[in-house]
Write a protein that holds these residues in place. Structure first.
Motif, PDB file in Angstrom:
ATOM      1  N   TRP A   6       0.905  -1.053   0.169  1.00  0.00           N
ATOM      2  CA  TRP A   6      -0.135   0.293   0.406  1.00  0.00           C
ATOM      3  C   TRP A   6       1.024   0.873   0.118  1.00  0.00           C
ATOM      4  CZ3 TRP A   6      -4.872   0.244  -1.557  1.00  0.00           C
ATOM      5  CH2 TRP A   6      -5.916   1.486  -1.094  1.00  0.00           C
ATOM      6  N   PRO A   7       0.529   1.968  -0.583  1.00  0.00           N
ATOM      7  CA  PRO A   7      -0.752   2.700  -1.644  1.00  0.00           C
ATOM      8  C   PRO A   7      -0.445   1.218  -2.630  1.00  0.00           C
ATOM      9  CG  PRO A   7       0.588   4.166  -1.924  1.00  0.00           C
ATOM     10  CD  PRO A   7       0.920   3.273  -0.573  1.00  0.00           C
ATOM     11  N   ALA A   8      -1.710   1.588  -3.557  1.00  0.00           N
ATOM     12  CA  ALA A   8      -2.194   0.815  -4.674  1.00  0.00           C
ATOM     13  C   ALA A   8      -2.806   1.366  -6.096  1.00  0.00           C
ATOM     14  CB  ALA A   8      -2.581  -0.935  -4.004  1.00  0.00           C
ATOM     15  N   SER A   9      -2.681   0.962  -6.417  1.00  0.00           N
ATOM     16  CA  SER A   9      -3.864   1.262  -7.626  1.00  0.00           C
ATOM     17  C   SER A   9      -4.305   0.583  -8.220  1.00  0.00           C
ATOM     18  CB  SER A   9      -3.454   3.170  -8.173  1.00  0.00           C
ATOM     19  OG  SER A   9      -3.937   3.734  -8.998  1.00  0.00           O
ATOM     20  N   VAL A  10      -5.537   0.376  -9.364  1.00  0.00           N
ATOM     21  CA  VAL A  10      -5.549  -0.522 -10.231  1.00  0.00           C
ATOM     22  C   VAL A  10      -6.534   0.179 -11.406  1.00  0.00           C
ATOM     23  CG1 VAL A  10      -6.572  -2.874 -11.406  1.00  0.00           C
ATOM     24  CG2 VAL A  10      -5.491  -2.165  -8.776  1.00  0.00           C
ATOM     25  N   THR A  11      -5.737   0.229 -12.539  1.00  0.00           N
ATOM     26  CA  THR A  11      -6.771   1.363 -13.184  1.00  0.00           C
ATOM     27  C   THR A  11      -6.928  -0.173 -14.830  1.00  0.00           C
ATOM     28  OG1 THR A  11      -5.442   3.349 -13.189  1.00  0.00           O
ATOM     29  CG2 THR A  11      -7.179   2.612 -15.440  1.00  0.00           C
ATOM     30  N   ALA A  12      -8.777  -0.368 -15.053  1.00  0.00           N
ATOM     31  CA  ALA A  12      -9.034  -1.212 -15.742  1.00  0.00           C
ATOM     32  C   ALA A  12      -9.192  -0.540 -16.810  1.00  0.00           C
ATOM     33  CB  ALA A  12      -9.734  -2.768 -15.009  1.00  0.00           C
ATOM     34  N   ARG A  13      -9.284  -1.353 -18.042  1.00  0.00           N
ATOM     35  CA  ARG A  13      -9.905  -0.983 -19.396  1.00  0.00           C
ATOM     36  C   ARG A  13     -11.585  -1.853 -19.711  1.00  0.00           C
ATOM     37  NH1 ARG A  13      -7.870   2.974 -21.192  1.00  0.00           N
ATOM     38  NH2 ARG A  13      -6.154   3.493 -21.340  1.00  0.00           N
ATOM     39  N   ARG A  14     -12.723  -0.831 -19.426  1.00  0.00           N
ATOM     40  CA  ARG A  14     -13.709  -1.723 -19.951  1.00  0.00           C
ATOM     41  C   ARG A  14     -14.180  -1.153 -21.324  1.00  0.00           C
ATOM     42  NH1 ARG A  14     -18.978   0.070 -17.197  1.00  0.00           N
ATOM     43  NH2 ARG A  14     -18.279   1.836 -17.556  1.00  0.00           N
ATOM     44  N   LEU A  15     -14.472  -2.406 -21.717  1.00  0.00           N
ATOM     45  CA  LEU A  15     -15.324  -2.366 -23.261  1.00  0.00           C
ATOM     46  C   LEU A  15     -16.714  -1.830 -22.967  1.00  0.00           C
ATOM     47  CD1 LEU A  15     -14.246  -4.914 -25.130  1.00  0.00           C
ATOM     48  CD2 LEU A  15     -16.603  -4.852 -25.269  1.00  0.00           C
ATOM     49  N   GLY A  16     -16.608  -0.320 -23.696  1.00  0.00           N
ATOM     50  CA  GLY A  16     -17.803   0.635 -24.297  1.00  0.00           C
ATOM     51  C   GLY A  16     -17.523   1.650 -22.632  1.00  0.00           C
ATOM     52  N   GLY A  17     -16.866   1.649 -22.250  1.00  0.00           N
ATOM     53  CA  GLY A  17     -16.591   2.634 -20.932  1.00  0.00           C
ATOM     54  C   GLY A  17     -16.214   3.524 -20.668  1.00  0.00           C
ATOM     55  N   PRO A  18     -15.748   3.846 -19.556  1.00  0.00           N
ATOM     56  CA  PRO A  18     -14.613   4.565 -19.406  1.00  0.00           C
ATOM     57  C   PRO A  18     -13.723   3.745 -18.729  1.00  0.00           C
ATOM     58  CG  PRO A  18     -16.067   6.108 -18.528  1.00  0.00           C
ATOM     59  CD  PRO A  18     -16.795   5.175 -19.546  1.00  0.00           C
ATOM     60  N   PRO A  19     -12.641   4.171 -18.921  1.00  0.00           N
ATOM     61  CA  PRO A  19     -12.046   3.292 -17.914  1.00  0.00           C
ATOM     62  C   PRO A  19     -11.997   3.562 -16.264  1.00  0.00           C
ATOM     63  CG  PRO A  19     -10.343   3.693 -19.162  1.00  0.00           C
ATOM     64  CD  PRO A  19     -11.670   4.758 -19.109  1.00  0.00           C
ATOM     65  N   ILE A  20     -12.456   2.223 -15.582  1.00  0.00           N
ATOM     66  CA  ILE A  20     -12.487   2.350 -13.766  1.00  0.00           C
ATOM     67  C   ILE A  20     -10.836   2.425 -13.987  1.00  0.00           C
ATOM     68  CG2 ILE A  20     -13.203   0.943 -12.173  1.00  0.00           C
ATOM     69  CD1 ILE A  20     -15.775   0.692 -13.311  1.00  0.00           C
ATOM     70  N   THR A  21     -10.726   3.128 -12.305  1.00  0.00           N
ATOM     71  CA  THR A  21      -9.712   3.044 -11.566  1.00  0.00           C
ATOM     72  C   THR A  21      -9.881   2.610  -9.769  1.00  0.00           C
ATOM     73  OG1 THR A  21      -8.553   4.934 -12.484  1.00  0.00           O
ATOM     74  CG2 THR A  21      -7.474   4.826 -11.020  1.00  0.00           C
ATOM     75  N   LEU A  22      -9.734   2.372  -9.187  1.00  0.00           N
ATOM     76  CA  LEU A  22      -9.178   1.576  -8.145  1.00  0.00           C
ATOM     77  C   LEU A  22      -8.498   2.463  -7.259  1.00  0.00           C
ATOM     78  CD1 LEU A  22     -10.337  -2.651  -7.532  1.00  0.00           C
ATOM     79  CD2 LEU A  22     -11.992  -0.512  -7.876  1.00  0.00           C
ATOM     80  N   ARG A  23      -8.043   3.116  -6.011  1.00  0.00           N
ATOM     81  CA  ARG A  23      -7.712   3.856  -5.774  1.00  0.00           C
ATOM     82  C   ARG A  23      -7.402   4.132  -4.494  1.00  0.00           C
ATOM     83  NH1 ARG A  23      -8.450   9.265  -4.404  1.00  0.00           N
ATOM     84  NH2 ARG A  23     -10.158  10.333  -6.500  1.00  0.00           N
ATOM     85  N   ALA A  24      -6.682   4.612  -3.224  1.00  0.00           N
ATOM     86  CA  ALA A  24      -6.537   5.250  -2.449  1.00  0.00           C
ATOM     87  C   ALA A  24      -7.391   6.381  -2.209  1.00  0.00           C
ATOM     88  CB  ALA A  24      -5.506   5.438  -1.275  1.00  0.00           C
ATOM     89  N   LEU A  25      -8.221   6.489  -0.801  1.00  0.00           N
ATOM     90  CA  LEU A  25      -9.460   7.791  -0.458  1.00  0.00           C
ATOM     91  C   LEU A  25      -8.759   9.009   0.439  1.00  0.00           C
ATOM     92  CD1 LEU A  25     -12.050   8.896  -0.009  1.00  0.00           C
ATOM     93  CD2 LEU A  25     -11.804   7.247   2.890  1.00  0.00           C
ATOM     94  N   HIS A  26      -8.059   9.864  -0.388  1.00  0.00           N
ATOM     95  CA  HIS A  26      -6.910  11.303  -0.096  1.00  0.00           C
ATOM     96  C   HIS A  26      -7.720  12.176   0.739  1.00  0.00           C
ATOM     97  CE1 HIS A  26      -4.613   8.929  -2.387  1.00  0.00           C
ATOM     98  NE2 HIS A  26      -4.305   9.241  -3.897  1.00  0.00           N
ATOM     99  N   GLY A  27      -6.835  12.637   2.156  1.00  0.00           N
ATOM    100  CA  GLY A  27      -7.633  13.987   2.174  1.00  0.00           C
ATOM    101  C   GLY A  27      -8.195  14.744   1.459  1.00  0.00           C
TER     102      GLY A  27
END
Ligand SMILES: CC(C)(COP(=O)(O)OP(=O)(O)OC[C@H]1O[C@@H](n2cnc3c(N)ncnc32)[C@H](O)[C@@H]1OP(=O)(O)O)[C@@H](O)C(=O)NCCC(=O)NCCS
Length: 216
Positions: A6-27
């Protein structure tokens, strides 16, 4: 064992939609986060974990960010927010992470009511599973769902999670101990392949089937 997780962040390409990112919550997310939570209180109440100690209240924002960072650094939690097109749209946690001979995590998630039904969560859960299996080296990801939660049951069904049966009075939700159905994937189910790729391929196939059936 847990350093560097940690911290980790994951961005994945989605068919037919914008990519989605999983990330940490920041101040800096504070205002957007508080507005998102406030807009979804009623939507989330029947499904969110509560404390069996009536006196325990929730964390304030800064405490929450600190709590997430501490738990994540110690290897027990991967506390992601879900970001799509520059906007926070929900939360995805891998929690109760156990190492040793178990190497397991539970996934917990929600999306903003205004974007429900767009296939965001199957995709975000697939991305979290890829991160768990291929990134963290976990062996098992489990999702526990109230039998009444038909929307969430569809999410695990779409991704091929195995139904492992009913756990009675399993988790404290909305003020009571509630039964849950338990679903899981283990790394054997995927081998070295990606669940995001598998999900995108299945979406592509079903899109093709629909367009073949319905020529304009
Ligand atoms: C469960 C949840 C995460 C699903 O996320 P999602 O991104 O909407 O997932 P999907 O788009 O795949 O939709 C899943 C199902 O939700 C239902 N659904 C569709 N549109 C919907 C809408 N506008 N509002 C509510 N539910 C809807 C449908 O049954 C759909 O299944 P289908 O695709 O076979 O029609 C989301 O409904 C949610 O956040 N619910 C509240 C919190 C919660 O239940 N968390 C999980 C606890 S285990």
């Amino acid at each position: 064992m847990t350093s560097g997780l940690w911290p980790a962040s994951v961005t994945a390409r989605r068919l037919g939609g914008p990519p989605i990112t999983l990330r940490a919550l920041h101040g800096r997310d504070r205002r957007e986060w508080e507005e998102l939570r406030a807009a979804n209180i009623d939507w989330l109440r029947p499904w969110e974990a509560t404390s069996p100690e009536a006196s325990t209240s929730g964390f304030a924002f800064r405490q929450l960010v600190r709590h997430f960072d501490r738990e994540a650094t110690e290897g027990r939690l991967q506390p992601f927010v879900i970001e799509m097109a520059g906007r926070l749209v929900g939360q995805m946690h891998l929690f109760g992470i156990a190492w040793g001979s178990l190497r397991s995590a539970c996934a917990g998630y929600w999306v903003d009511k205004s974007v429900a039904g767009q296939g965001i969560m199957p995709f975000a859960l697939a991305a979290a599973c890829d991160h768990a299996f291929l990134g963290l080296g976990l062996h098992r990801v489990e999702v526990n769902i109230r039998p009444e939660n038909t929307a969430s049951l569809r999410v695990v069904e779409k991704l091929g999670f195995r139904d492992e049966g009913l756990r009675l009075c399993y988790l404290h939700i909305d003020g009571e101990w509630r039964d849950h159905r338990s679903f899981a994937l283990t790394s054997e189910d995927l081998g070295s392949s990606s669940l995001v790729d598998r999900w995108n391929r299945s979406q592509e196939k079903s899109h093709r089937r629909h367009t073949d059936k319905d020529p304009q």
